[in-house]
Structures are given as C-alpha cells and as structure tokens.
Design a protein around this motif. Structure first.
Motif, PDB file in Angstrom:
ATOM      1  N   UNK A 324      -6.467  -8.523 119.003  1.00  0.00           N
ATOM      2  CA  UNK A 324      -5.217  -9.279 118.839  1.00  0.00           C
ATOM      3  C   UNK A 324      -5.419 -10.639 118.147  1.00  0.00           C
ATOM      4  N   UNK A 325      -4.568 -10.912 117.166  1.00  0.00           N
ATOM      5  CA  UNK A 325      -4.582 -12.195 116.456  1.00  0.00           C
ATOM      6  C   UNK A 325      -3.172 -12.786 116.521  1.00  0.00           C
ATOM      7  N   UNK A 326      -3.061 -14.119 116.586  1.00  0.00           N
ATOM      8  CA  UNK A 326      -1.708 -14.724 116.631  1.00  0.00           C
ATOM      9  C   UNK A 326      -1.071 -14.780 115.246  1.00  0.00           C
ATOM     10  N   UNK A 327      -0.566 -13.629 114.767  1.00  0.00           N
ATOM     11  CA  UNK A 327      -0.020 -13.602 113.406  1.00  0.00           C
ATOM     12  C   UNK A 327       1.323 -14.318 113.320  1.00  0.00           C
ATOM     13  N   UNK A 328       2.174 -14.118 114.321  1.00  0.00           N
ATOM     14  CA  UNK A 328       3.503 -14.728 114.275  1.00  0.00           C
ATOM     15  C   UNK A 328       3.673 -15.818 115.325  1.00  0.00           C
ATOM     16  N   UNK A 329       2.748 -15.872 116.273  1.00  0.00           N
ATOM     17  CA  UNK A 329       2.882 -16.903 117.304  1.00  0.00           C
ATOM     18  C   UNK A 329       1.883 -18.025 117.009  1.00  0.00           C
ATOM     19  N   UNK A 330       2.013 -19.110 117.760  1.00  0.00           N
ATOM     20  CA  UNK A 330       1.152 -20.266 117.520  1.00  0.00           C
ATOM     21  C   UNK A 330      -0.243 -20.036 118.100  1.00  0.00           C
ATOM     22  N   UNK A 331      -0.272 -19.272 119.179  1.00  0.00           N
ATOM     23  CA  UNK A 331      -1.531 -19.089 119.899  1.00  0.00           C
ATOM     24  C   UNK A 331      -1.359 -17.892 120.833  1.00  0.00           C
ATOM     25  N   UNK A 332      -2.435 -17.208 121.163  1.00  0.00           N
ATOM     26  CA  UNK A 332      -2.354 -16.175 122.198  1.00  0.00           C
ATOM     27  C   UNK A 332      -3.437 -16.441 123.244  1.00  0.00           C
ATOM     28  N   UNK A 333      -3.228 -15.884 124.430  1.00  0.00           N
ATOM     29  CA  UNK A 333      -4.203 -16.097 125.509  1.00  0.00           C
ATOM     30  C   UNK A 333      -4.222 -14.868 126.397  1.00  0.00           C
ATOM     31  N   UNK A 334      -5.402 -14.557 126.907  1.00  0.00           N
ATOM     32  CA  UNK A 334      -5.508 -13.563 127.989  1.00  0.00           C
ATOM     33  C   UNK A 334      -5.518 -14.350 129.289  1.00  0.00           C
ATOM     34  N   UNK A 335      -4.626 -14.024 130.188  1.00  0.00           N
ATOM     35  CA  UNK A 335      -4.598 -14.779 131.455  1.00  0.00           C
ATOM     36  C   UNK A 335      -4.543 -13.814 132.641  1.00  0.00           C
ATOM     37  N   UNK A 336      -5.151 -14.241 133.721  1.00  0.00           N
ATOM     38  CA  UNK A 336      -5.102 -13.424 134.945  1.00  0.00           C
ATOM     39  C   UNK A 336      -3.825 -13.750 135.708  1.00  0.00           C
ATOM     40  N   UNK A 337      -3.469 -12.901 136.645  1.00  0.00           N
ATOM     41  CA  UNK A 337      -2.281 -13.172 137.453  1.00  0.00           C
ATOM     42  C   UNK A 337      -2.483 -14.397 138.361  1.00  0.00           C
ATOM     43  N   UNK A 338      -3.753 -14.810 138.529  1.00  0.00           N
ATOM     44  CA  UNK A 338      -3.985 -16.033 139.314  1.00  0.00           C
ATOM     45  C   UNK A 338      -3.577 -17.284 138.549  1.00  0.00           C
ATOM     46  N   UNK A 339      -3.572 -17.177 137.217  1.00  0.00           N
ATOM     47  CA  UNK A 339      -3.313 -18.379 136.412  1.00  0.00           C
ATOM     48  C   UNK A 339      -2.027 -18.327 135.606  1.00  0.00           C
ATOM     49  N   UNK A 340      -1.393 -17.163 135.549  1.00  0.00           N
ATOM     50  CA  UNK A 340      -0.269 -17.015 134.619  1.00  0.00           C
ATOM     51  C   UNK A 340       0.869 -17.982 134.926  1.00  0.00           C
ATOM     52  N   UNK A 341       0.996 -18.344 136.189  1.00  0.00           N
ATOM     53  CA  UNK A 341       2.127 -19.202 136.569  1.00  0.00           C
ATOM     54  C   UNK A 341       1.909 -20.676 136.194  1.00  0.00           C
ATOM     55  N   UNK A 342       0.762 -20.982 135.588  1.00  0.00           N
ATOM     56  CA  UNK A 342       0.537 -22.363 135.139  1.00  0.00           C
ATOM     57  C   UNK A 342       1.210 -22.622 133.797  1.00  0.00           C
ATOM     58  N   UNK A 343       1.654 -21.551 133.142  1.00  0.00           N
ATOM     59  CA  UNK A 343       2.213 -21.701 131.789  1.00  0.00           C
ATOM     60  C   UNK A 343       3.742 -21.698 131.851  1.00  0.00           C
ATOM     61  N   UNK A 344       4.407 -22.489 130.951  1.00  0.00           N
ATOM     62  CA  UNK A 344       5.877 -22.474 130.937  1.00  0.00           C
ATOM     63  C   UNK A 344       6.420 -21.261 130.181  1.00  0.00           C
TER      64      UNK A 344
END
Ligand code: SF4
Length: 370
Positions: A324-344
């Motif tokens: 996966x590459x961020x072709x249309x988005x600014x950035x991508x990330x793999x996140x665990x369910x332990x951390x996903x709620x830190x993002x808006x």
C-alpha cells in the motif's frame, strides 16, 4: 411590513427579558475574548447541548491562545472529533497561530483585522466584537432571521438575499451602543427558547405587543423558506484491511480536502453497475495501488452531511498483491485496535472505530473468510 427605526425601549425590553430568562451557559460567565471566540466558532451550526462538553475539554487542553497556537493539529482535531464541520477546528488552530505571531496573542478588536483571520466571517466577527469588546455590530443567524421576519411580518422567502439584507438592516437599526453583546445574545436566545420554529411561546415574548406575525396569527407561515433541492445520497464502500499482525490500515485525508486532517478507512463512492465489493476493490487499487481480496461486510451505517447523505459499507479485506502507498491520501498507517482511538476520525468512520473496539481481544484473521 413594519419598519423598525432605532427603538430604544424595544432593545431595553429585550435586554431586560434576557437578564431575567437567559440560560446558564459556560461562555456567558467569561469576558475573555479567546474563550468567547472558541464558543462562537463551536456554536456555528451546532446545538448548545452538544457544544458544552467540547467547550470544556477544548479549554482544558488549550487554556490560552498560545496553547492552541503551539498545539499539534491532530490533537486539535481529536478534540473536535464528533463536532462536525472540521474546517472550523483547522481554521481556529491556524488563526490562533496568526494571533500569537501577529497580534501579541490578543484577539483583534478591530473589524477589518478580526475578519481577516481564517474561519471568521461577518457573523463570528460581529458576535465576538459585540460580546467581548462591546462594539455595536449586529449578528444575523437563523434565530435572528426567525424573530425579525415574524416581528416585522416579512413573508418573503428567507433564502433570498433581499430578506437577509432586510433583517440585517433591521437589527443594525435596533442594536444599542451600550450592551450590544447582550442585545445580540438576547435576540438569539429569544429565537432559541421562545420564538421557536414551531409553537412559539408568544405569551412570554417581550415583542408580543408589536409583533406582526403574532398579531395576525401568521406565526405558522412566517418565516417562509422555499423547499431545498433534494440532496444526493451516495453509497460509500470502504475496506477494513487487516494485515497478518491484526493491524488495520487507515489513511489521512489531504489537508485541503473536505474533512482534511482526519483519518479514515480507505474506499470511495460506488459507481453504477458495480457491486459494493467491486467498489472496494477498485477504490483500494486507485487509492493505495494494491489488489485486495474483499470478504464479508462488517457494518453498514448512514450519515448525513450538510449537502449529501451517505450509506457507508465497511468490508473486511486483505492485500493480495502490492504494497500500500498513499496515492490519494496524505499518509497511511497500520494501527492496532489498541491505538486506533488515538487518531481523529470523522463521524461515520468514528462509529466504525467504536464498533471495532469491541473486537479488541479477537483475532481479526477470523473475518478474512469468504
Ligand atoms: S411574539 Fe411570538 S412570533 Fe413574535 S417574536 Fe415573539 S415569540 Fe416570535
């Protein structure tokens, strides 16, 4: 239609009514222009009850304009999460930096200067200047339009520029030089609590003696608003892409786009003659440059924005070819369910996140089956 010339007793009655009847709201207990600015931006197109906890959380995190100016945008957006119209949060942050750099950390008290700040239009400028600095700029919002069109018996369409201009002229002629902030808050409060869209409580209104709509029994036809065009309803399909370590892929929306600076699950709008699974496959290929295997649907939910509605369909997916590459988005990330709620996340995606959090202790590989 009646015309209102400067009518001191009318303004006095209104302000007196306000002091007797106003709701106890946190931003009415301060004269700090920074706090008044925050409240006015949050209150745009948002209900008072919704705003109160956001207002407290925001000011706890950023008690001064310098705290906001120095904050990370992601922290600002996280505190804005669920409040909607996210450009308001981004613009507040941007304007705070400008105020810190160019105005010695003081919210400008001059109309030209304050309106030059990002996110401050004529309504916010008038509200802040009148409430924080006692300058006689009259505000016009939906509540004010309802009160004035009824009071003056204006039966024309309130979508027209002509009616908005008339209302502005009327409140400009009414606003007193002393206590202009109280006047603005009073007329908005009257619209919110007494002169309500349905069943206005004319018996307790300080305008009832002279109000044309009340005295001609036309409160149910004034204000008149022509029907809005039907707003489109889009089917959006997104992928919950799971890797071998149970992480999910999220993408950051570009800054300048709608909901910019917020994270989402990648996907997009369904095209005609396409199944939802085909939409997910195509979108992920376009957006991330990968081929995916699309499995069962996790969730389907509806959400309404101001100009369109969506039904969001979320499918479990796995990458089968490519990285996966961020072709249309600014950035991508793999996140665990332990951390996903830190993002808006914007509202619909946040609902998905909340439901995903129920799976925290589960192995997500079990959903990657046909
Ligand atoms: S009298 Fe009734 S209709 Fe007229 S301004 Fe007051 S609440 Fe609204």
């Amino acid at each position: 239609m009646s015309s209102i010339n400067r009518n001191n007793s009318l303004s006095d009655n209104l302000i007196e009514w306000y002091h007797r009847s106003k709701r106890d709201l946190p931003w009415r207990k301060t004269d700090d222009p920074y706090k008044i600015w925050i409240s006015e931006i949050m209150l745009q197109q948002t209900r008072v009850d919704t705003v109160i906890p956001y207002y407290h959380r925001f000011l706890d995190a950023f008690p001064t304009v310098y705290d906001l100016a120095e904050a990370d945008q992601q922290q600002v957006l996280k505190l804005w999460e669920g409040l909607g119209y996210y450009s308001r949060g981004r613009n507040l942050h941007y304007a705070a930096k400008e105020i810190a750099q160019n105005f010695d950390g003081i919210i400008p008290s001059d109309y030209k200067k304050i309106i030059s700040l990002k996110g401050i239009g004529p309504y916010s400028a008038a509200a802040i200047l009148s409430i924080a600095y006692q300058k006689p700029y009259a505000v016009v919002d939906g509540n004010v339009i309802r009160v004035i069109t009824r009071y003056c018996g204006i039966e024309d369409d309130i979508r027209s520029i002509r009616v908005k201009t008339l209302v502005q002229q009327h409140v400009d002629s009414l606003i007193p030089d002393n206590h202009p902030g109280d006047f603005n808050q009073a007329i908005m409060e009257l619209g919110a609590t007494v002169c309500k869209p349905q069943n206005p409580d004319c018996g307790s209104c300080p305008f009832s003696t002279e109000c044309i709509a009340f005295n001609t029994a036309k409160t149910d036809v004034i204000p008149y608003k022509s029907k809005a065009k039907k707003i489109p309803h889009h089917q959006i399909a997104v992928g919950l892409i799971v890797d071998s370590e149970n992480n999910l892929l999220i993408a950051l929306r570009p800054e300048e786009s709608m909901l910019g600076g917020l994270w989402e699950f990648p996907g997009g709008k369904k095209e005609k003659h396409e199944t939802l699974q085909e939409t997910v496959f195509r979108e992920l290929k376009e957006e991330l440059g990968v081929e995916t295997e699309v499995f069962l649907k996790f969730k389907e939910l509806k959400h309404a924005y101001s100009h369109f509605k969506i039904t969001l369909h979320a499918y479990w997916c796995r990458v089968i070819s490519g990285k996966p590459q961020p072709k249309l988005s600014q950035q991508i990330k793999w996140v665990s369910l332990d951390h996903i709620d830190h993002f808006p996340f914007p509202k619909a995606n946040k609902t998905l996140v909340d439901d995903l959090l129920d799976l925290k202790d589960k192995n997500l590989q079990q959903f990657l089956i046909k």
